[in-house]
Design an enzyme around this catalytic site. Structure first.
Site, PDB file in Angstrom:
ATOM      1  N   ASP A  99       0.789  -1.243   0.000  1.00 35.67           N
ATOM      2  CA  ASP A  99       0.000   0.000   0.000  1.00 35.67           C
ATOM      3  C   ASP A  99       0.815   1.284   0.000  1.00 35.67           C
ATOM      4  O   ASP A  99       0.322   2.328   0.419  1.00 35.67           O
ATOM      5  CB  ASP A  99      -0.912  -0.005   1.227  1.00 35.67           C
ATOM      6  CG  ASP A  99      -0.131  -0.072   2.542  1.00 35.67           C
ATOM      7  OD1 ASP A  99       1.101   0.033   2.503  1.00 35.67           O
ATOM      8  OD2 ASP A  99      -0.769  -0.221   3.596  1.00 35.67           O
TER       9      ASP A  99
ATOM     10  N   GLU B 196      -0.084  -9.077  -1.262  1.00 38.48           N
ATOM     11  CA  GLU B 196      -0.732  -8.516  -0.056  1.00 38.48           C
ATOM     12  C   GLU B 196      -1.935  -7.650  -0.464  1.00 38.48           C
ATOM     13  O   GLU B 196      -2.080  -6.476  -0.087  1.00 38.48           O
ATOM     14  CB  GLU B 196       0.242  -7.722   0.819  1.00 38.48           C
ATOM     15  CG  GLU B 196      -0.240  -7.567   2.258  1.00 38.48           C
ATOM     16  CD  GLU B 196       0.631  -6.635   3.092  1.00 38.48           C
ATOM     17  OE1 GLU B 196       0.558  -5.412   2.915  1.00 38.48           O
ATOM     18  OE2 GLU B 196       1.407  -7.153   3.926  1.00 38.48           O
TER      19      GLU B 196
ATOM     20  N   GLU C 109      -2.280   5.159   2.701  1.00 37.97           N
ATOM     21  CA  GLU C 109      -2.157   3.745   2.333  1.00 37.97           C
ATOM     22  C   GLU C 109      -3.488   3.084   1.951  1.00 37.97           C
ATOM     23  O   GLU C 109      -3.526   2.243   1.047  1.00 37.97           O
ATOM     24  CB  GLU C 109      -1.487   2.958   3.464  1.00 37.97           C
ATOM     25  CG  GLU C 109      -0.001   3.259   3.637  1.00 37.97           C
ATOM     26  CD  GLU C 109       0.291   4.490   4.495  1.00 37.97           C
ATOM     27  OE1 GLU C 109      -0.679   5.114   5.002  1.00 37.97           O
ATOM     28  OE2 GLU C 109       1.469   4.826   4.659  1.00 37.97           O
TER      29      GLU C 109
ATOM     30  N   HIS D  39       5.540   5.319  12.947  1.00 45.20           N
ATOM     31  CA  HIS D  39       5.872   6.191  11.811  1.00 45.20           C
ATOM     32  C   HIS D  39       4.672   6.736  11.064  1.00 45.20           C
ATOM     33  O   HIS D  39       4.818   7.591  10.193  1.00 45.20           O
ATOM     34  CB  HIS D  39       6.746   5.423  10.815  1.00 45.20           C
ATOM     35  CG  HIS D  39       6.033   4.298  10.126  1.00 45.20           C
ATOM     36  ND1 HIS D  39       5.240   4.493   9.030  1.00 45.20           N
ATOM     37  CD2 HIS D  39       5.968   2.987  10.397  1.00 45.20           C
ATOM     38  CE1 HIS D  39       4.738   3.338   8.639  1.00 45.20           C
ATOM     39  NE2 HIS D  39       5.158   2.401   9.454  1.00 45.20           N
TER      40      HIS D  39
ATOM     41  N   ARG E  95       1.815   8.434   9.012  1.00 41.80           N
ATOM     42  CA  ARG E  95       1.589   9.856   8.684  1.00 41.80           C
ATOM     43  C   ARG E  95       0.421  10.456   9.464  1.00 41.80           C
ATOM     44  O   ARG E  95       0.470  11.605   9.881  1.00 41.80           O
ATOM     45  CB  ARG E  95       1.290   9.982   7.184  1.00 41.80           C
ATOM     46  CG  ARG E  95       2.492  10.311   6.344  1.00 41.80           C
ATOM     47  CD  ARG E  95       2.070  10.453   4.889  1.00 41.80           C
ATOM     48  NE  ARG E  95       3.085  11.071   4.079  1.00 41.80           N
ATOM     49  CZ  ARG E  95       4.240  10.497   3.733  1.00 41.80           C
ATOM     50  NH1 ARG E  95       4.534   9.278   4.144  1.00 41.80           N
ATOM     51  NH2 ARG E  95       5.094  11.153   2.976  1.00 41.80           N
TER      52      ARG E  95
ATOM     53  N   HIS F 110      12.261   5.582  13.445  1.00 39.94           N
ATOM     54  CA  HIS F 110      12.134   5.721  11.987  1.00 39.94           C
ATOM     55  C   HIS F 110      12.851   6.996  11.537  1.00 39.94           C
ATOM     56  O   HIS F 110      12.861   7.989  12.270  1.00 39.94           O
ATOM     57  CB  HIS F 110      10.639   5.780  11.662  1.00 39.94           C
ATOM     58  CG  HIS F 110      10.302   5.613  10.213  1.00 39.94           C
ATOM     59  ND1 HIS F 110      10.557   6.584   9.268  1.00 39.94           N
ATOM     60  CD2 HIS F 110       9.717   4.593   9.536  1.00 39.94           C
ATOM     61  CE1 HIS F 110      10.139   6.163   8.081  1.00 39.94           C
ATOM     62  NE2 HIS F 110       9.634   4.951   8.211  1.00 39.94           N
TER      63      HIS F 110
HETATM   64  C1  UD1 Z   1       6.572   4.990   3.929  1.00 37.22           C
HETATM   65  C2  UD1 Z   1       5.234   4.593   3.326  1.00 37.22           C
HETATM   66  C3  UD1 Z   1       4.384   3.867   4.352  1.00 37.22           C
HETATM   67  C4  UD1 Z   1       5.159   2.702   4.969  1.00 37.22           C
HETATM   68  C5  UD1 Z   1       6.469   3.223   5.526  1.00 37.22           C
HETATM   69  C6  UD1 Z   1       7.303   2.083   6.074  1.00 37.22           C
HETATM   70  C7  UD1 Z   1       4.075   5.997   1.676  1.00 37.22           C
HETATM   71  C8  UD1 Z   1       3.279   7.207   1.436  1.00 37.22           C
HETATM   72  N1  UD1 Z   1       4.504   5.792   2.925  1.00 37.22           N
HETATM   73  O1  UD1 Z   1       6.345   5.971   4.937  1.00 37.22           O
HETATM   74  O2  UD1 Z   1       3.216   3.360   3.728  1.00 37.22           O
HETATM   75  O3  UD1 Z   1       4.382   2.141   5.996  1.00 37.22           O
HETATM   76  O4  UD1 Z   1       7.207   3.864   4.480  1.00 37.22           O
HETATM   77  O5  UD1 Z   1       8.369   2.527   6.843  1.00 37.22           O
HETATM   78  O6  UD1 Z   1       4.338   5.247   0.761  1.00 37.22           O
HETATM   79  N2  UD1 Z   1      13.836   8.592   5.324  1.00 37.22           N
HETATM   80  C9  UD1 Z   1      15.204   8.515   5.323  1.00 37.22           C
HETATM   81  N3  UD1 Z   1      15.804   7.304   5.028  1.00 37.22           N
HETATM   82  C10 UD1 Z   1      15.107   6.182   4.760  1.00 37.22           C
HETATM   83  C11 UD1 Z   1      13.701   6.251   4.795  1.00 37.22           C
HETATM   84  C12 UD1 Z   1      13.074   7.468   5.050  1.00 37.22           C
HETATM   85  O7  UD1 Z   1      15.893   9.507   5.580  1.00 37.22           O
HETATM   86  O8  UD1 Z   1      15.710   5.128   4.498  1.00 37.22           O
HETATM   87  C13 UD1 Z   1      13.168   9.889   5.597  1.00 37.22           C
HETATM   88  C14 UD1 Z   1      13.341  10.896   4.429  1.00 37.22           C
HETATM   89  O9  UD1 Z   1      13.439  12.194   4.943  1.00 37.22           O
HETATM   90  C15 UD1 Z   1      12.002  10.722   3.681  1.00 37.22           C
HETATM   91  C16 UD1 Z   1      11.065  10.541   4.853  1.00 37.22           C
HETATM   92  O10 UD1 Z   1      11.785   9.706   5.784  1.00 37.22           O
HETATM   93  O11 UD1 Z   1      11.682  11.842   2.894  1.00 37.22           O
HETATM   94  C17 UD1 Z   1       9.723   9.959   4.541  1.00 37.22           C
HETATM   95  O12 UD1 Z   1       9.802   8.764   3.759  1.00 37.22           O
HETATM   96  P1  UD1 Z   1       8.468   8.257   2.979  1.00 37.22           P
HETATM   97  O13 UD1 Z   1       8.781   6.980   2.282  1.00 37.22           O
HETATM   98  O14 UD1 Z   1       7.891   9.350   2.158  1.00 37.22           O
HETATM   99  O15 UD1 Z   1       7.443   8.024   4.161  1.00 37.22           O
HETATM  100  P2  UD1 Z   1       7.454   7.011   5.359  1.00 37.22           P
HETATM  101  O16 UD1 Z   1       6.890   7.747   6.530  1.00 37.22           O
HETATM  102  O17 UD1 Z   1       8.785   6.381   5.472  1.00 37.22           O
HETATM  103  N1  UDP Z   2      11.753  -3.487  10.981  1.00 32.92           N
HETATM  104  C1  UDP Z   2      13.146  -3.527  10.850  1.00 32.92           C
HETATM  105  N2  UDP Z   2      13.906  -2.675  11.618  1.00 32.92           N
HETATM  106  C2  UDP Z   2      13.344  -1.779  12.487  1.00 32.92           C
HETATM  107  C3  UDP Z   2      11.918  -1.731  12.582  1.00 32.92           C
HETATM  108  C4  UDP Z   2      11.167  -2.595  11.815  1.00 32.92           C
HETATM  109  O1  UDP Z   2      13.680  -4.322  10.088  1.00 32.92           O
HETATM  110  O2  UDP Z   2      14.085  -1.043  13.155  1.00 32.92           O
HETATM  111  C5  UDP Z   2      10.933  -4.392  10.134  1.00 32.92           C
HETATM  112  C6  UDP Z   2       9.853  -5.183  10.843  1.00 32.92           C
HETATM  113  O3  UDP Z   2      10.342  -6.459  11.235  1.00 32.92           O
HETATM  114  C7  UDP Z   2       8.765  -5.287   9.781  1.00 32.92           C
HETATM  115  C8  UDP Z   2       8.942  -4.043   8.933  1.00 32.92           C
HETATM  116  O4  UDP Z   2      10.248  -3.548   9.221  1.00 32.92           O
HETATM  117  O5  UDP Z   2       8.965  -6.412   8.930  1.00 32.92           O
HETATM  118  C9  UDP Z   2       7.900  -3.005   9.272  1.00 32.92           C
HETATM  119  O6  UDP Z   2       8.234  -1.803   8.657  1.00 32.92           O
HETATM  120  P1  UDP Z   2       7.498  -0.431   8.998  1.00 32.92           P
HETATM  121  O7  UDP Z   2       6.956  -0.482  10.383  1.00 32.92           O
HETATM  122  O8  UDP Z   2       8.459   0.655   8.658  1.00 32.92           O
HETATM  123  O9  UDP Z   2       6.343  -0.375   7.912  1.00 32.92           O
HETATM  124  P2  UDP Z   2       4.832  -0.929   7.860  1.00 32.92           P
HETATM  125  O10 UDP Z   2       4.885  -2.406   8.068  1.00 32.92           O
HETATM  126  O11 UDP Z   2       4.044  -0.193   8.895  1.00 32.92           O
HETATM  127  O12 UDP Z   2       4.385  -0.548   6.479  1.00 32.92           O
END
Ligand code: UD1
Ligand code: UDP
Length: 377
Positions: free
Chosen positions: A99, A121, A135, A214, A216, A247
């Site tokens: 999602d 999924e 999502e 994490h 939004r 995160h």
């Molecule tokens: C995203 C997904 C969410 C998922 C989550 C898992 C969307 C809209 N959101 O949310 O569905 O549950 O990932 O974790 O698709 N950043 C870093 N390094 C990284 C990752 C993120 O610096 O490796 C920071 C950056 O500033 C980036 C921000 O996090 O711009 C947001 O990342 P983004 O993928 O847009 O949203 P998430 O909150 O991570």
């Molecule tokens: N996870 C990880 N390291 C962390 C936190 C989570 O590898 O520090 C793994 C966790 O086991 C799970 C996945 O990341 O499989 C969940 O990711 P996240 O919570 O970012 O996203 P969501 O599942 O909510 O989309």
């Protein structure tokens, strides 16, 4: 014989964890399939941790992550940058997961290219347009576009049937997260990392609560309330250690570091490599999270979970009694956590091992179905 061309697409940490076993499953069938991996790198560091653990080198890396990225630009960039790849490789099937923005934009681009879109999924629903945001809508759009729906549970299949998705296009497989978990648990137990050993030295055999968050829709006031509740739990349970891999999203980092940075029994650490996170889940008494993936993994490890959301698209573990929804309500988070820390009977009822999300064979079923669709069995 001409091989069937697969493009497996993902971009964030959870998609990578849940698609890694599918990449491996198709790799074992490379006489029938030519399989390529494309990452949008919607996440960067958190994605690379997973790629390293599963030893996956993407064929295409769009390298799109920007600090504080926004949904408009990310969505547009994914679609535009996938075009040359889809035109060059001309996949028969594109596989998207779950999602995220990568999922939704990837399914649109795949549809434009003429590839058949396979949604892994599929069918999870809260039926609340803005929770989780964005999502729920990403998943619904992808469900509308997909040609093949790999639903993890009968409940998710039923959600699709209610939206008039044809029955013959849906396959119940279990969730690939359990495939990843079961293969990784073995590896983790064999070789606990240096990091894990140094963390254990700090925890000194004390009781652990694991935290992640994490979403939004929790940014802003939601995270202020979550942190207030965690602060209270830490202060009233001074021997309990709260471990929180934070995160990398700055909207999460800021309130968490500001409110929880100076509390001696709260350990704010960087996101963990998947294998270390599994170790930490196993090591914890209780998990407090808003994560989707963690809600699915915890029942398989027999860990009670408080979910900091008002709704969930994963009702199976709530029905089974391992998961309780507490929202971002300060009193509710504190009351439920305290009850689980003190009421042994309740804790033991919620700690039952069960696998509502699968048995570890989801990827085999996906590969088998694609073979059947192409008369390869
Ligand atoms: C995203 C997904 C969410 C998922 C989550 C898992 C969307 C809209 N959101 O949310 O569905 O549950 O990932 O974790 O698709 N950043 C870093 N390094 C990284 C990752 C993120 O610096 O490796 C920071 C950056 O500033 C980036 C921000 O996090 O711009 C947001 O990342 P983004 O993928 O847009 O949203 P998430 O909150 O991570
Ligand atoms: N996870 C990880 N390291 C962390 C936190 C989570 O590898 O520090 C793994 C966790 O086991 C799970 C996945 O990341 O499989 C969940 O990711 P996240 O919570 O970012 O996203 P969501 O599942 O909510 O989309």
């Amino acid at each position: 014989m001409k091989k069937i061309k697969n493009l497996i697409l993902f971009g964030t940490r959870p998609e990578a964890i849940k698609m890694a076993p599918l990449v491996k499953a198709f790799e074992t069938e490379n006489e029938l399939f030519e399989t390529k991996v494309c990452v949008t790198a919607q996440h960067r560091e958190m994605l690379d941790q997973v790629l390293a653990f599963f030893e996956i080198t993407p064929d295409y890396d769009l390298n799109l992550m920007k600090p504080r990225q926004n949904l408009y630009e990310l969505t547009a960039n994914i679609i535009v940058q996938l075009k040359p790849i889809l035109e060059d490789f001309t996949p028969d099937y594109i596989y998207v997961h779950g999602d995220t923005t990568t999922t939704m934009a990837g399914s649109i681009a795949g549809f434009y290219s003429g590839a058949k879109v396979c949604h892994v999924e599929a069918g999870l629903r809260t039926h609340h347009k803005r929770a989780p945001f964005p999502e729920e809508i990403n998943r619904q759009i992808t469900g509308r576009i997909a040609d093949v729906h790999f639903a993890p549970t009968p409940t998710s299949k039923n959600n699709l049937l209610q939206e008039n998705i044809p029955d013959e296009t849906i396959v119940v497989t279990g969730n690939t997260v359990i495939d990843a978990l079961l293969t990784s648990v073995e590896k983790v137990n064999k070789e606990p990392s240096d990091y894990v050993q140094s963390l254990e030295a700090k925890l000194a055999d004390k009781e652990v609560i694991l935290i992640t968050g994490h979403r939004r829709e929790n940014h802003g006031d939601g995270f202020e309330r979550i942190c207030k509740a965690l602060k209270h739990i830490a202060e009233t349970n001074p021997t309990t250690q709260l471990v929180y891999p934070v995160h990398l999203n700055p909207k999460v980092q800021e309130p968490v570091n500001r409110i929880l940075g100076d509390i001696s029994n709260i350990h704010l650490i960087t996101p963990l490599a998947y294998q270390d996170f599994i170790w930490l889940m196993n090591r914890s008494k209780l998990i407090i999270t808003d994560s989707g993936g963690v809600q699915e993994e915890a029942p398989s490890l027999g860990k009670p979970v408080l979910v900091m959301r008002d709704t969930t698209e994963r009702p199976e573990a709530v029905e089974a009694g391992t998961v309780i929804l507490v929202g971002t309500n300060v009193d509710k988070i504190i009351t439920e956590a305290t009850s689980l820390l003190t009421d042994k009977e309740r804790f033991s009822t919620m700690s039952k091992l069960h696998n509502p999300y699968g048995d570890g064979n989801a990827c085999k079923k996906i590969v088998q179905h694609i073979k059947e669709l192409n008369s390869l069995v």
